[in-house]
Enzyme design. Structure first.
Site: not given
Ligand code: GLN
Length: 197
Positions: A79, A170, A172
């Site tokens: 992410c 994610h 994890e």
């Molecule tokens: N929206 C976040 C970003 O742009 C990422 C979200 C996340 O890591 N769950 O950094």
């Protein structure tokens, strides 16, 4: 046993640490350049990519991270970690490592779908992976050496480029540790002399 360094500046560090332990590995936090010495793999967690990038700059980690990953250190970014690894983004500008040849779009799934779960077909997996997406990015452009491993509605959400694996979601946050197992396997099969050449 392989030791995985988890970038511990912001985000869901503890969850990755737990997943690595559940998959049979050891972990250590990475906050300073010297913490990269002796690790067999690296995880860049989810969180807020602007914050992670800014803190990595303050802690003097940008060039050491680039060098370690370019040197072949098996690396997983999830992410915000995927955004941090990428070469660029569709809108705006923030600190990125630029080691993964993709362009990402932050918060790409939009407001209505900020968080959702999906049973994802992942190349090489014999059954779907339950993927948790939280304000997730997707990949907009991939470079030549990048393999798309999973998609949602034709948008790449998991990619691989050599030693780098990155997911919009994610892994994890569920008890399925197959992706963390991949990281440990990459760590264990890495030639220890790689870094000396
Ligand atoms: N929206 C976040 C970003 O742009 C990422 C979200 C996340 O890591 N769950 O950094």
């Amino acid at each position: 046993m392989a030791t995985v360094g988890v970038l511990a500046l912001q985000g869901d560090v503890r969850e990755h640490a737990n997943a690595i332990q559940a998959a049979g590995g050891m972990w250590t936090p990475v906050r300073h350049p010297e913490d990269l010495d002796g690790i067999d793999a690296l995880i860049l967690p989810g969180g807020e990519s602007t914050t992670i990038g800014r803190l990595a700059g303050i802690y003097g980690l940008i060039e050491p991270l680039r060098a370690a990953i370019a040197d072949g250190l098996p690396t997983l970014g999830t992410c915000a970690g995927m955004i941090f690894l990428a070469a660029g983004m569709m809108q705006g500008e923030q600190v990125q490592l630029g080691v993964l040849d993709v362009i990402v779009e932050r918060n790409a799934f939009g407001r209505q779908n900020e968080s959702f779960e999906a049973n994802l077909e992942v190349a090489g997996f014999d059954r779907p992976f339950r993927a948790v997406f939280i304000r997730a990015p997707w990949v907009v452009k991939v470079g030549g050496g990048v393999e798309v491993v999973a998609t949602v509605d034709d948008h790449p959400v998991m990619v691989r480029q050599g030693n780098i694996l990155a997911s919009s979601f994610h892994p994890e946050l569920t008890s399925d540790v197959r992706i963390h197992t991949m990281v440990l396997q990459a760590a264990e099969s890495r030639d220890p002399r790689d870094g000396e050449r």
